[in-house]
Design a protein around this motif. Structure first.
Motif, PDB file in Angstrom:
ATOM      1  N   ALA A   1      -0.286   2.719  77.132  1.00 39.52           N
ATOM      2  CA  ALA A   1       1.058   2.245  76.793  1.00 39.52           C
ATOM      3  C   ALA A   1       1.467   1.086  77.704  1.00 39.52           C
TER       4      ALA A   1
ATOM      5  N   VAL B   1      10.378   4.775  78.765  1.00 36.11           N
ATOM      6  CA  VAL B   1       9.744   5.511  77.669  1.00 36.11           C
ATOM      7  C   VAL B   1       8.609   4.690  77.075  1.00 36.11           C
ATOM      8  N   ARG B   2       8.877   3.426  76.803  1.00 35.99           N
ATOM      9  CA  ARG B   2       7.875   2.545  76.193  1.00 35.99           C
ATOM     10  C   ARG B   2       6.690   2.318  77.108  1.00 35.99           C
TER      11      ARG B   2
ATOM     12  N   TRP C   1      -3.039  12.548  80.491  1.00 33.48           N
ATOM     13  CA  TRP C   1      -1.755  11.876  80.586  1.00 33.48           C
ATOM     14  C   TRP C   1      -1.903  10.465  81.154  1.00 33.48           C
TER      15      TRP C   1
ATOM     16  N   GLY D   1       4.577   5.562  77.288  1.00 37.99           N
ATOM     17  CA  GLY D   1       4.084   6.156  76.050  1.00 37.99           C
ATOM     18  C   GLY D   1       4.699   7.496  75.719  1.00 37.99           C
ATOM     19  N   TYR D   2       5.909   7.775  76.227  1.00 33.28           N
ATOM     20  CA  TYR D   2       6.606   8.995  75.842  1.00 33.28           C
ATOM     21  C   TYR D   2       7.043   8.888  74.381  1.00 33.28           C
ATOM     22  N   ARG D   3       7.149  10.017  73.719  1.00 29.27           N
ATOM     23  CA  ARG D   3       7.538   9.978  72.301  1.00 29.27           C
ATOM     24  C   ARG D   3       8.989   9.546  72.134  1.00 29.27           C
ATOM     25  N   ASP D   4       9.823   9.898  73.108  1.00 28.28           N
ATOM     26  CA  ASP D   4      11.237   9.531  73.053  1.00 28.28           C
ATOM     27  C   ASP D   4      11.872   9.776  74.417  1.00 28.28           C
TER      28      ASP D   4
ATOM     29  N   THR E   1      -3.075   8.086  78.449  1.00 29.09           N
ATOM     30  CA  THR E   1      -1.974   7.765  77.530  1.00 29.09           C
ATOM     31  C   THR E   1      -1.014   6.772  78.177  1.00 29.09           C
ATOM     32  N   ARG E   2      -0.660   7.041  79.409  1.00 30.43           N
ATOM     33  CA  ARG E   2       0.279   6.196  80.139  1.00 30.43           C
ATOM     34  C   ARG E   2      -0.268   4.792  80.341  1.00 30.43           C
TER      35      ARG E   2
ATOM     36  N   ALA F   1      11.524  13.334  75.959  1.00 30.84           N
ATOM     37  CA  ALA F   1      10.227  13.655  76.558  1.00 30.84           C
ATOM     38  C   ALA F   1      10.183  13.175  78.011  1.00 30.84           C
TER      39      ALA F   1
END
Length: 324
Positions: free
Chosen positions: A317, A150-151, A310, A154-157, A313-314, A160
């Motif tokens: 993160a 997840v970290r 995406w 960059g997933y919200r939780d 974002t990925r 996701a």
């Protein structure tokens, strides 16, 4: 002084909608065929499997076995029946007879498998790693790998990430490493997580565990060592004893070109199904279909903007996250 001899038998450029190809000698009983450049491109795998299917439909005398990989294929041959030069020429003719990549249609079974996220055996594998191998591994903080996935992406939780796993079909590009272990890749580019592997690897992983390494998913067919980040468990994909009808013709459930679609279940439901598989009361959901490569490429074009957002974002993160 000896002179180095190249293993390359022949190179052919990309043409007619086909990728470039390199033929290499691989020992005295095999030829390695490589397609395109060394990059992540599923269309190269589609073409590899199309060539493999064509060779299966019209076997070349002297070829003992074909072993397709992601963008390559190892051809084992009987040197008493065919020479490397003859083998290259025959394979080249088979390739030339295929349609352009966009026009290829590949036989592709759709297999639906249940998936229990963060099951107890997955947690046990991570805890065992912490206690016996590396207590400070950043991918095992909290005694699980899911939070790291997840970290890193960059997933919200967690939910996701789970939604991304369930949102797309996963293409089985090739089988290897252990008997029956599928290397699978999400077909929808909007749902492609990426994560580094363990460092060093685990010494134990449960049968049926599902993990992620780079952009690749894998299902562990037997208890084994492993380096993929674990996030759940599914049903057996390998059974040499053929205790279930799905394994009667072949001990490997999955084969190159299969698509896997996961659906979410709780662990108690999965373990009940596990027992039903062993006693031949469970029927695997397998549907004979095909993959239209042209339609797939059109879907990539439709989703290109969302997929690029995406990826940004990925990647952002990932740049903030420590690597094991």
């Amino acid at each position: 002084m000896s002179t180095a001899v190249s293993a390359i038998i022949e190179r052919r450029p990309a043409e007619g909608g086909h990728p470039a190809v390199t033929f290499r000698q691989a020992g005295d009983r095999a030829v390695l065929v490589e397609y395109g450049e060394m990059e992540f491109d599923l269309t190269l795998n589609f073409f590899t499997l199309a060539v493999d299917a064509a060779l299966a439909a019209d076997p070349v005398d002297g070829v003992v076995e074909t072993a397709p990989g992601f963008r390559s294929m190892l051809l084992s041959y009987d040197a008493a029946r065919i020479s490397p030069r003859e083998l290259v020429d025959r394979v080249a003719r088979v390739q030339a007879g295929l349609p352009a990549e966009r026009e290829i249609e590949i036989p592709s079974r759709l297999i639906r498998l249940p998936l229990a996220f963060e099951d107890s055996e997955t947690k046990r594998a991570v805890e065992r790693y912490i206690h016996t191998i590396r207590a400070d591994a950043p991918n095992c903080e909290g005694a699980n790998n899911v939070d790291y996935i997840v970290r890193y992406n960059g997933y919200r939780d967690r939910e996701a990430f789970y939604e991304a796993v369930l949102a797309t079909e996963h293409w089985t590009a090739f089988i290897g490493f252990f008997p029956g272990l599928p290397f699978m890749f999400p077909l929808d580019p909007r749902y492609v997580p990426v994560v580094p592997k363990y460092n060093p690897t685990r010494t134990w992983t449960a049968e049926g565990a599902v993990g992620l390494g780079g952009p690749c998913y894998a299902i562990y067919p037997v208890e084994s060592a492993g380096g993929y980040q674990l996030f759940g468990r599914t049903l057996p994909v390998y059974d040499l004893q053929a205790r279930n009808a799905a394994f009667r013709e072949n001990p490997l459930l999955l084969r190159p070109g299969d698509r896997v679609r996961f659906h979410r279940v709780e662990e108690d439901e999965l373990m009940a199904a596990f027992e039903d598989v062993r006693t031949d009361r469970y029927a695997y959901e397998i549907e004979e279909q095909s993959l239209d490569v042209g339609a797939y490429l059109e879907s990539l074009e439709r989703h290109a903007h969302a997929a690029e957002e995406w990826r940004r974002t990925r990647d952002a993160a990932a740049a903030r996250t420590p690597v094991p």
